[in-house]
Design an enzyme around this catalytic site. Structure first.
Site, PDB file in Angstrom:
ATOM      1  N   LYS A 104      -1.284  -7.720  -4.685  1.00  0.00           N
ATOM      2  CA  LYS A 104      -1.924  -6.622  -4.870  1.00  0.00           C
ATOM      3  C   LYS A 104      -1.671  -5.540  -4.315  1.00  0.00           C
ATOM      4  O   LYS A 104      -0.714  -5.741  -3.731  1.00  0.00           O
ATOM      5  CB  LYS A 104      -2.971  -7.513  -3.128  1.00  0.00           C
ATOM      6  CG  LYS A 104      -3.982  -6.329  -2.909  1.00  0.00           C
ATOM      7  CD  LYS A 104      -4.370  -6.004  -1.551  1.00  0.00           C
ATOM      8  CE  LYS A 104      -5.594  -4.577  -1.329  1.00  0.00           C
ATOM      9  NZ  LYS A 104      -5.920  -5.133   0.138  1.00  0.00           N
ATOM     10  N   HIS A 138       0.938  -1.391  -0.264  1.00  0.00           N
ATOM     11  CA  HIS A 138      -0.008   0.213   0.239  1.00  0.00           C
ATOM     12  C   HIS A 138       0.374   1.013   0.232  1.00  0.00           C
ATOM     13  O   HIS A 138       1.535   1.225   1.065  1.00  0.00           O
ATOM     14  CB  HIS A 138      -0.993  -0.348   1.519  1.00  0.00           C
ATOM     15  CG  HIS A 138      -1.415  -1.147   1.618  1.00  0.00           C
ATOM     16  ND1 HIS A 138      -1.679  -2.332   1.879  1.00  0.00           N
ATOM     17  CD2 HIS A 138      -3.100  -1.026   1.208  1.00  0.00           C
ATOM     18  CE1 HIS A 138      -2.474  -3.278   1.875  1.00  0.00           C
ATOM     19  NE2 HIS A 138      -4.170  -2.466   0.830  1.00  0.00           N
ATOM     20  N   LYS A 144     -15.020  22.911 -20.630  1.00  0.00           N
ATOM     21  CA  LYS A 144     -15.232  23.253 -21.940  1.00  0.00           C
ATOM     22  C   LYS A 144     -14.315  23.821 -23.272  1.00  0.00           C
ATOM     23  O   LYS A 144     -14.543  23.715 -24.090  1.00  0.00           O
ATOM     24  CB  LYS A 144     -17.375  23.410 -22.333  1.00  0.00           C
ATOM     25  CG  LYS A 144     -17.713  22.547 -21.122  1.00  0.00           C
ATOM     26  CD  LYS A 144     -19.496  22.877 -20.961  1.00  0.00           C
ATOM     27  CE  LYS A 144     -20.646  21.953 -20.740  1.00  0.00           C
ATOM     28  NZ  LYS A 144     -21.622  22.258 -20.749  1.00  0.00           N
ATOM     29  N   ASP A 175     -25.119  21.194 -26.077  1.00  0.00           N
ATOM     30  CA  ASP A 175     -25.435  21.625 -25.117  1.00  0.00           C
ATOM     31  C   ASP A 175     -26.593  22.997 -25.364  1.00  0.00           C
ATOM     32  O   ASP A 175     -27.898  23.109 -25.193  1.00  0.00           O
ATOM     33  CB  ASP A 175     -24.430  23.173 -23.737  1.00  0.00           C
ATOM     34  CG  ASP A 175     -24.097  21.878 -22.871  1.00  0.00           C
ATOM     35  OD1 ASP A 175     -23.876  20.620 -22.369  1.00  0.00           O
ATOM     36  OD2 ASP A 175     -22.874  22.544 -22.991  1.00  0.00           O
TER      37      ASP A 175
END
Length: 1105
Positions: free
Chosen positions: A711, A684, A855, A893
């Protein structure tokens, strides 16, 4: 033989050409180019491309709206395009009867003999009488048509017979089809009745008309190529009926033995009327299912005594229900094979468990208390069969009065337990697809039963059977009954009625079964049934393979799912809570649980582990995480590892040990580890995600410890970090769990099946996470459809910051699943758009939605930008072009928002002029100068409005105002800005969005001058701005309207499919049963049927927001 034509309904020429190639590979004879589906259709240019390299003969159709199509061009323009199609080499053109005569005159002498004109008539309301259909065919012939085409709507399945009559007697080539689910046989059987061609969709979701089967279903399920004039027709009668796997089973068997027969679905409303209409020898036999088994007794000319009607199902010597009918010498003979199939399956299961009855050598049912749920046809069959075997019968039914004899109401079922060891048989449809999460019998009552049988076989493992197995009962699936009763029906269908019409007699309590005689008299045929039926099934339900369409796929078959496991981490503070949560996890669909021992207060290793592992109902991963690796344990390390060794001894399926101590731990258990137990070695990193090279080295170090499963969990500081984890997972040669923690790493948890992850973690509910960024199990299953994600799944998503509020995944994933599209739509929390697009640049990521604040940056990041989006200066849709991998930017849009506002205004104006925008001349105030603001300012200006931009920073407002030819003011000035009455206000900022829902860009007293107020925010659906606008007398228009409308345009760009598929009529079923649309439960069916798709889809989304 009729031709098989695939209609192509892509939104682009490229998509149509790709689909044409797929149609050819799939076995189509020709294709239909539905050019009215094309966006921005350029007739000469597009037709030239479509017809240049014809790999299949082609029909060109340019269907106008007034005839059920999508073309809005005037007729002159449309017919010019069809004339151009003829010049460019189209094999067929389809022209409507209304304009056909003039069109055919205009091409006189200009088309080759090989080119054919189809003249079509469509009736979307009903199917007229035969005389009217004949007149229509004559009118079409009189135009000079080469091929007649008549399409009607089937309100009842008997309507189709009128079309069959016209087809059979027409002297010119004719296409005759009935739309809708009740008209499907018109599409399957044209070769039988002389039809020129039929239509089949390339795949589910690409239909050009209601009721079109897929090309694959036509060829593989219905054996379309084998149907001819002499083919005998069999079928399954029911309502509902399309869940039935009968056609899969019988048509495969018919084909295997060379029998000229076909088996179809019959969706029947009025059984006597159906039987009366389809009364010719061509319709040689029927199977019968819910709700027609009982009334079929009255429709047959003769009924086997076992199947005959009797008033009392508990006292009778017969069933009173028919499930198999054959026609012989013009008469219908009725049988019941249900009871044989079900009772023999139950007996075999009891014998396999060495359970005997009270009669030595007799049936294991003898003396048993046999509990039947349901008193319909199947219930009668089971009650009769069990009684004949010596069982004592109790029937439970909803309508108590409808059943004679000893019965109890269903409401008393839960408290009825006269003895243990009973047999339970469900014969109702409760628990059948799509309502798979329900059961008539509470789980806690199962302990009273030895065996539980469920007549339902879609799904294989119903909730009733799952609960039964969990409770230790023998579980018998309806698949067993389905296969066994089908064998009896098959004998009847292929041999006709036996010489002795009543083959079943009773001798000493033993039934002389039809299946027994089949085995004895015709062993070859019996082997055929067991070896050539296209079904393989085992008692566990883990294998159930059928030839079927995507629409009919049994998604709950384990073999149809990806192999990534779903693990629920349990972080409760007590053993009791963990056991309770383990039950909840199993019920919710988890594959295993992780027991986090470090979270248990007062942990007693031996006692608590034994309890957890002994009583657990799912495979268990045991983790005892120390604080130095992010866990809660602070004690002695030697004791901690001893606990993990103990867990292995007590039966844990997995243990998780940290890399730092893994080598010594694994050495210590050498030769002591149970074979079934797997050791996960984990690493981890709570700060970053290392480089790909470092991750690969980490994998190698973990493998070197002797780990069974690798893992690695890291932390995402940017969403592009996850790409490195995906790269390592794809190339890893051993089982690997690769997860990236945090909000920017969520896609690592959702997409692990795509990249080969061994498992992923989903919490039982919000607040019970064991690591940052874990979604809930429900979110993984219901929102992201994780079971359907695989290596070939295409990944779409919404790019934003923030982004978790977006309902895009709800909308798109529901649609993808319903139409069988192999895609998933995810949340993408992006900081740097250019870096994100550069990193996720493979074809696996073919399209993105774009929201605040990206955007405008998306314009720069796109390789090409649609002219409208370029004019606006904002992109909300990015598509990766398949031919060259370039990113193309669009803006949907402006249309979504402006059309919603226009409709809101028109709704308040009596006799509004649809051709004229109600925005023309209005003062239109836009709050915000970002991407959405640019889109609305552009759209409003295009509609003739006078636009004013209000923004916090005046410079940004002025910049946008100069771009679109508008005025600019600051947001602070807006409160006192009211130069005229009846203005329009549009908020395009995030002010008022969750969690800051009490904020508003404009005070209430300033709203009195506005006729309409629009808010692009849709979480919450009813913002403070909209509430106060309505209170001030303005029309409120929610951002949900813009969201839905712009999504349709995006959907077309993403998939090449028409945007209408993302509407109510295509998604109601999945929306209702996934809980997205609770509001719809409270409206009548008639209002649902009559509602506009957008209206009901809007309600669906609103109810979840």
């Amino acid at each position: 033989m009729a031709l098989l034509c695939v209609p192509l309904v892509g939104a682009s020429v490229d998509q149509m050409l790709q689909d044409r190639d797929k149609a050819k590979e799939g076995g189509a004879d020709l294709v239909e180019f539905r050019v009215d589906y094309l966006k921005s259709f350029q007739p000469r240019q597009d037709l030239g491309v479509l017809l240049r390299d014809k790999k299949l003969p082609a029909i060109v159709t340019y269907r106008p709206k007034w005839e059920g199509g999508y073309a809005e061009a005037n007729d002159q323009t449309r017919l010019d395009a069809l004339r151009a199609a003829i010049e460019l080499g189209a094999d067929y053109v389809d022209v409507e009867l209304k304009v056909a005569e003039d069109f055919i005159k205009s091409i006189s002498g200009k088309k080759s003999d090989k080119q054919k004109v189809i003249v079509s008539s469509h009736n979307f309301e009903h199917t007229p009488p035969v005389e009217e259909l004949t007149d229509i065919a004559a009118k079409i012939q009189a135009t000079g048509a080469d091929i007649v085409k008549v399409v009607t709507a089937a309100k009842d399945i008997t309507d189709v017979s009128r079309l069959f009559r016209v087809l059979a007697h027409c002297q010119v080539p004719i296409i005759g089809l009935a739309t809708g689910d009740r008209g499907v046989i018109s599409r399957v059987l044209p070769s039988k009745f002389g039809g020129y061609l039929t239509y089949a969709a390339l795949e589910a979701g690409k239909e050009s008309a209601d009721g079109q089967p897929t090309l694959k279903d036509m060829l593989n399920v219905y054996n379309f190529r084998q149907v001819g004039r002499e083919t005998q027709i069999f079928g399954i009668i029911g309502k509902p009926v399309y869940h039935s796997k009968g056609p899969v089973l019988y048509n495969k068997a018919f084909s295997s033995v060379g029998l000229d027969a076909v088996y179809v679905h019959y969706l029947v409303d009025d059984l006597p009327h159906f039987v009366d209409v389809y009364s010719t020898p061509d319709f040689a036999g029927f199977s019968c299912t819910i709700p027609h088994k009982e009334i079929m007794c009255e429709c047959c000319d003769e009924v086997d005594p076992v199947a005959k009607v009797n008033e009392d199902i508990l006292l009778s010597e017969s069933i009173g229900a028919v499930n198999a009918i054959i026609r012989r010498n013009g008469k219908l003979y009725g049988y019941n094979t249900d009871y044989i199939g079900a009772i023999s399956a139950i007996e075999d299961a009891l014998r396999a468990a060495n359970i005997q009855g009270n009669v030595p050598g007799g049936s294991p049912l003898a003396g048993k208390l046999f509990f039947v749920m349901g008193a319909g046809g199947a219930g009668k069959s089971l009650a009769y069969g069990a009684k004949q075997k010596g069982a004592r019968i109790v029937v439970a039914n909803r309508t108590y009065e409808a059943v004679g004899g000893q019965v109890i109401p269903l409401s008393e079922l839960e408290n009825f337990h006269p003895e243990d060891g009973m047999i339970l048989a469900n014969t109702t449809p409760v628990g059948m697809t799509p309502k798979t999460g329900v059961s008539l019998m509470p789980k806690h009552c199962m302990k009273r039963f030895t065996l539980v049988f469920d007549a339902i076989y879609t799904p294989i493992d119903t909730k009733l059977l799952v609960d039964a197995k969990d409770s230790g009962c023998i579980a018998v699936s309806g698949v067993e009954m389905f296969l066994r009763q089908a064998k009896g029906q098959y004998e009847l269908y292929t041999d006709g009625a036996p010489e002795n019409f009543y083959p079943r007699r009773f001798h000493g309590g033993q039934t002389e079964l039809l299946l027994g005689s089949l085995t004895a008299t015709n062993p070859q045929r019996f082997r055929l049934l067991t070896s050539r039926f296209p079904i393989s099934y085992d008692a566990s339900g883990s294998q159930f393979f059928v030839v079927q369409s995507q629409k009919a796929r049994l998604c709950d078959s384990i073999m149809a799912r990806n192999t990534t496991l779903l693990c629920v981490p349990l972080v409760a503070s007590s053993v009791e809570q963990m056991l309770s949560q383990m039950d909840q996890a199993k019920d919710a669909g988890a594959d295993l649980v992780e027991i986090r021992l470090d979270h248990i207060q007062g942990f007693q290793p031996h006692q608590d582990l034994e309890t957890l592992l002994k009583h657990g109902k799912l495979p268990v991963l045991v983790t005892y995480r120390p604080k130095w690796e992010g866990g809660q344990y602070e004690g002695d390390e030697h004791e901690r590892l001893n606990v993990l060794r103990l867990a292995m001894e007590l039966g844990a399926d997995y243990v998780d040990v940290e890399l730092q101590v893994a080598t010594d731990f694994i050495s210590s258990i050498s030769a002591k580890k149970p074979e079934k137990c797997k050791v996960i070695v984990s690493s981890h990193n709570y700060q970053i995600t290392p480089s790909s090279d470092e991750l690969s080295d980490l994998v190698a170090r973990i493998q070197a410890t002797g780990a069974d499963i690798v893992k690695i969990a890291t932390t995402a500081t940017d969403i592009t970090d996850v790409a490195r984890m995906f790269q390592v997972m794809v190339h890893c040669q051993v089982p690997i769990i690769g997860l990236v923690m945090g909000d920017r790493g969520i896609i690592s948890r959702v997409l692990c099946p795509k990249y080969g992850g061994y498992l992923t973690f989903g919490t039982l509910e919000a607040g019970k996470e064991s690591a940052p960024g874990q979604p809930t199990l429900k979110t993984l299953l219901d929102l992201y459809n994780i079971r359907q994600i695989g290596p070939d799944t295409k990944v779409f998503g919404i790019i934003g910051k923030p982004v978790g509020h977006s309902k895009g995944p709800m909308l798109y994933n529901t649609t993808f699943k319903h139409i069988g599209f192999n895609g998933v739509y995810v949340h993408l929390l992006v900081d740097d758009l250019a870096r994100f697009l550069d990193t996720y640049a493979s074809p696996d990521f073919p399209g993105f939605s774009c929201t605040i604040p990206h955007k405008e940056a998306a314009v720069v990041c796109s390789d090409e930008v649609d002219p409208i989006a370029k004019s606006i200066g904002a992109v909300n849709t990015i598509v990766r072009r398949g031919s060259d991998g370039k990113l193309v930017g669009y803006n949907t849009d402006y249309h979504g928002a402006i059309s919603a506002i226009e409709d809101g205004l028109r709704g308040s104006i009596a006799n509004a002029n649809e051709a004229h925008s109600p925005l023309d001349g209005k003062l239109f105030v836009v709050i915000g100068a970002g991407g959405a603001g640019k889109a609305l300012a552009y759209g409003a200006k295009e509609k003739g409005a006078k636009v004013v931009i209000a923004n916090r920073t005046f410079e940004r407002a002025r910049e946008l105002a100069n771009l679109v030819g508008a005025d600019a003011i600051t947001l602070a000035e807006l409160e006192n800005f009211h130069p005229e009455e009846g203005m329009i206000l549009a908020n395009t900022t995030s002010i008022g969005m969750q969690p800051k829902i009490e904020e508003t860009p404009v005070p209430k007293h300033a709203l009195k001058s506005y006729a309409l107020v629009f808010d692009a925010v849709y979480t919450p659906k009813n913002t403070r701005l909209l509430r106060e606008a309505e209170e001030s007398g303005a029309i409120p228009v929610s951002g949900v309207e813009m969201f839905l409308r712009q999504a349709k345009g995006q959907f077309e760009h993403f998939t090449g499919l028409p945007g209408r598929l993302i509407s109510y009529k295509f998604n109601l079923c999945s929306l209702l049963f996934s809980g997205f649309c609770s509001k719809l439960y409270h409206v009548g069916l008639s209002s649902l049927v009559n509602a506009a798709p957008e209206d009901v889809m809007r309600d669906a989304v609103l109810s979840k927001m």
